[in-house]
Design an enzyme around this catalytic site. Structure first.
Site, PDB file in Angstrom:
ATOM      1  N   GLU B  29       0.843  -1.196   0.000  1.00  0.00           N
ATOM      2  CA  GLU B  29       0.000   0.000   0.000  1.00  0.00           C
ATOM      3  C   GLU B  29       0.881   1.249   0.000  1.00  0.00           C
ATOM      4  O   GLU B  29       1.760   1.387   0.853  1.00  0.00           O
ATOM      5  CB  GLU B  29      -0.917  -0.032   1.236  1.00  0.00           C
ATOM      6  N   GLU B  60      -4.580  -6.674   2.622  1.00  0.00           N
ATOM      7  CA  GLU B  60      -3.357  -7.346   3.079  1.00  0.00           C
ATOM      8  C   GLU B  60      -3.322  -8.815   2.696  1.00  0.00           C
ATOM      9  O   GLU B  60      -2.265  -9.357   2.375  1.00  0.00           O
ATOM     10  CB  GLU B  60      -3.217  -7.193   4.597  1.00  0.00           C
ATOM     11  N   HIS B 129      -0.566   0.935  16.011  1.00  0.00           N
ATOM     12  CA  HIS B 129       0.597   1.298  15.199  1.00  0.00           C
ATOM     13  C   HIS B 129       1.872   1.062  15.993  1.00  0.00           C
ATOM     14  O   HIS B 129       2.866   1.731  15.793  1.00  0.00           O
ATOM     15  CB  HIS B 129       0.515   2.762  14.752  1.00  0.00           C
TER      16      HIS B 129
END
Ligand SMILES: Cc1ncc(C[n+]2csc(CCOP(=O)(O)OP(=O)(O)O)c2C)c(N)n1
Ligand SMILES: [Mg+2]
Lengths: 366, 327
Positions: B29, B60, B129
């Site tokens: 991506e 994904e 994250h």
């Protein structure tokens, strides 16, 4: 292979001519349908006799399987099949022996060396991707194969095959979207037999036909009668040629019937009515194709007798051969986790602890 | 020799391999024009074009699954997962497919591919994250798992991973991308998989680490050195295949082993290291095999006070070394 006998002095009946094939092609296709059925029936007998613990079957799907994949170029194009793909595998180059070796899970089984359950076919040199159990993962593999074909300029087409229940998996959406964006040389075949184990397609799909979902990706969606082998051939040919010439992917849905239980571990009378089962038997592609070819005088008594004898002999031979082959040696069970051996990584745990692999870290070829 | 940041070394490694071998492609991506959200692939699209640097949709499982297929048909894909936190949709493709294709086909099919993913906390990334995901994958036979700690190793190990004929997961600590620099020689050097390295020698305690924790362990070793504690720091570099020889010979020398990992503690990768040391170096041990790891909460919380509480740091590791050294 699709044009064997075209032109020249090969016989071409109006039926064969209607799809651009020769009579010899139709006989060869019929032979594959019948051979797949015979191998499949033998599998069940062996299962019931206690010789092999598990069977998963392609009965009822064979006509669609042979017709749809007949236009592919063997050993050049690719197929990512599924567990019912017995006739597909035969069409693409595997032998009755190869299939029977998988049923018996013998050491020289070309699909997996006896590592996988029966039905998990695969053959590298025939470009049949090894089947796994989680459904629909293979759709993405075929898309990746098609991507590599595009990048490498190999002119190959990649086909993926699965059932209608599996078409609900997220991987199918991800695969079709990507294949369509890049107009990859990819064909998705859905063999819709109306059931995912016990769950009927009304409870699997919000629409009647999987094929209509193709419009969501801006690609053609085609429905074909899986008992009509030549219609399947024509649909397959069109999609495969479109893929090969840069026209992008196609979704083909073949309506088929599942003549057996889901597998040898299933009892389908628990969830299918007698009417439903009878309806299924009326859509058996084998007698339908046979009648069609007899009517067209492509199949004669003599040819049928010859085929029957050959198929019987092939199944006997495959069974005897596979039965006599040795099982895999447990000493090989650690092989091929990786290309090379990593002794410390793959030693069986019961091989002791303290100090037993003190020097086994850096690996090396073994 | 040139000084490169961690991320520059990774980018150089990819670019050089792509120049050498046209079958190497990159998929992920935002990897194209933008060059990736961290700029790991910056410049690759300009040099190698659309065919070899592919901006994928947000899928994904497709990134990994199609990379598997491309690998089956003659390419060597590098699949970039934008953040390790988002690798989970691809878990099935990695674990059921990439890891097993060779084994389940009895060596009929091979999957030469690399999956790169930035991992780790300390960057205000919060729950989604910051994750460390290595334990999920080191559990799986058929996967190689690499976590480099220096620019030199990042480039050398990435080169080896790309040339390897099996799937390799390559996790890059995102906090190190620009904060860690080091010498990276010109030319085609490679670092073999499955070899740990002793980053600092010492007699009293072995500290086992990888990724960012190597740097923290080295700082911790510096602190305790002033108190007369000599810590030996092992950088595993490859988590699987594990270099048992380097690990065990160090522990057999020091008699004490501390494993430092950023992931939450329970069932983490360090637990396996601890088990191996306990089983295979028992006779040499002079203290409990110990772990210092992230707390068992479902993710790294965001607020800086909470994040600092979660993350290991040199001081926390130094404390753990002192406690162990006291035995
Ligand atoms: C991901 C996953 N979930 C569940 C199963 C168990 N399972 C195997 S086949 C099957 C039904 C598949 O139905 P369909 O796709 O219609 O194919 P069919 O068997 O009818 O040919 C199920 C539920 C599986 N193999 N993989
Ligand atoms: Mg079905």
């Amino acid at each position: 292979m699709t044009v064997t006998g075209q032109g020249g002095d090969a016989a071409t009946s109006p039926l064969a001519a209607s799809v651009g094939l020769a009579d010899a092609d139709l006989v060869a296709m019929y032979r594959l349908v019948a051979l797949a059925r015979a191998v499949d029936e033998r599998m069940w007998i062996l299962n019931r006799a206690g010789r092999i613990p598990f069977v998963i079957s392609g009965q009822g799907h064979e006509g669609a399987q042979v017709g749809l994949t007949w236009p592919l170029r063997k050993g050049h194009d690719w197929i990512a099949p599924f567990y019912r793909s017995i006739a597909t595998c035969l069409t693409f180059g595997m032998s009755a022996r190869d299939l029977m070796l998988a049923q018996y899970a013998k050491a020289i089984d070309p699909s997996s060396g006896g590592r996988q359950m029966p039905g998990h076919y695969g053959h590298p040199s025939h470009h049949l991707v090894s089947v796994s159990s989680p459904v629909a993962t293979q759709i993405l593999h075929a898309v990746g194969i098609a991507l590599a074909a595009r990048i490498r300029g190999t002119d190959q087409v990649a086909v993926a095959i699965m059932g209608e229940g599996s078409s609900n998996q997220g991987d199918v959406h991800e695969a079709l979207n990507f294949a369509a964006i890049h107009r990859l040389p990819f064909v998705l075949i859905v063999e819709n037999n109306g059931y995912a184990i016990s769950v009927p397609s009304e409870k699997q799909l919000s629409v009647r036909d999987v094929a209509v979902r193709a419009s969501g990706y801006g690609i053609p969606g085609v429905i074909v009668d899986g008992t009509d082998v030549l219609a399947c051939y024509a649909a397959g040919l069109e999609a495969i040629e479109r893929a090969r010439t840069g026209g992008g992917p196609t979704l083909i849905e073949a309506k088929v019937t599942r003549l057996t239980a889901h597998s040898s571990d299933d009892q389908q009378t628990k969830y299918r009515s007698e009417d439903d089962l009878a309806e299924g038997r009326a859509h058996d592609p084998l007698p339908i194709f046979r009648d069609q070819l007899r009517e067209a005088d492509v199949l004669t008594d003599a040819i049928e007798a010859e085929l029957a004898a050959e198929i019987k002999a092939l199944v006997e031979d495959a069974t005897d051969f596979a039965e006599a082959e040795p099982d895999p040696d447990p000493a090989t069970a650690l092989d091929w986790v990786f290309a090379e051996h990593w002794p410390g990584e793959t030693a069986p745990p019961w091989h002791g602890t303290a100090g037993s692999h003190g020097s086994a870290g850096a690996g090396g070829h073994g | 020799m040139a000084i490169r940041t961690f991320i520059e070394a990774i980018r150089d490694g990819m670019a050089e391999e792509m120049r050498r071998d046209w079958t190497v492609i990159v998929m992920g991506e935002d990897v194209g024009k933008k060059g990736g959200v961290f700029l790991a692939t910056d410049g690759l699209w300009g040099e190698f074009g659309d065919d070899r640097v592919i901006d994928t949709p947000l899928t994904e499982s497709m990134i990994v699954g199609a990379s598997i297929g491309a690998a089956l048909n003659g390419l060597r894909p590098i699949a970039e997962i934008q953040f390790a936190d988002f690798i989970h949709p691809a878990f099935n493709q990695i674990v059921s497919e990439a890891a097993r294709l060779r084994y389940r086909s009895n060596n009929g099919f091979t999957v030469p591919m690399v999956i790169r993913a930035p991992y780790g906390g300390g960057v205000h990334g919060a729950l989604y994250h910051s994750q460390s995901v290595e334990a999920f994958f080191t559990h799986v036979p058929g996967l190689k798992v690499v976590i480099p700690s220096t620019p030199y190793d990042a480039k050398g190990l990435l080169r080896t991973a790309i040339r390897d004929d099996d799937p390799v997961l390559f996790f890059e600590h995102k906090k190190m991308y620009r904060s860690v620099r080091g010498d990276v020689p010109e030319g085609e050097f490679a670092v073999p998989l499955g070899q740990a390295v002793v980053r600092r020698t010492g007699r009293h305690v072995t500290v086992v680490a990888y990724g960012l924790m190597v740097h923290y362990a080295l700082e911790a070793a510096e602190r305790v050195a002033e108190e007369g504690i000599e810590a030996e720091v092992i950088d595993l570099r490859t988590l699987r295949p594990l270099d048992r020889a380097t690990l065990l010979s160090s522990v057999r020398k020091t008699g004490k082993c501390l494993v430092a990992y950023e992931d939450n503690r329970f069932g983490g990768y360090g637990a396996e290291i601890a088990a191996i040391v306990a089983e295979e170096a028992f006779d040499y041990l002079d203290g409990p095999v110990s772990r210092i790891a992230g707390p068992d909460v479902p993710g790294v919380p965001y607020n800086h006070a909470l994040e600092d509480w979660f993350m290991l740091n040199p001081a926390k590791i130094a404390d753990a070394v002192r406690r162990l050294a006291a035995y």
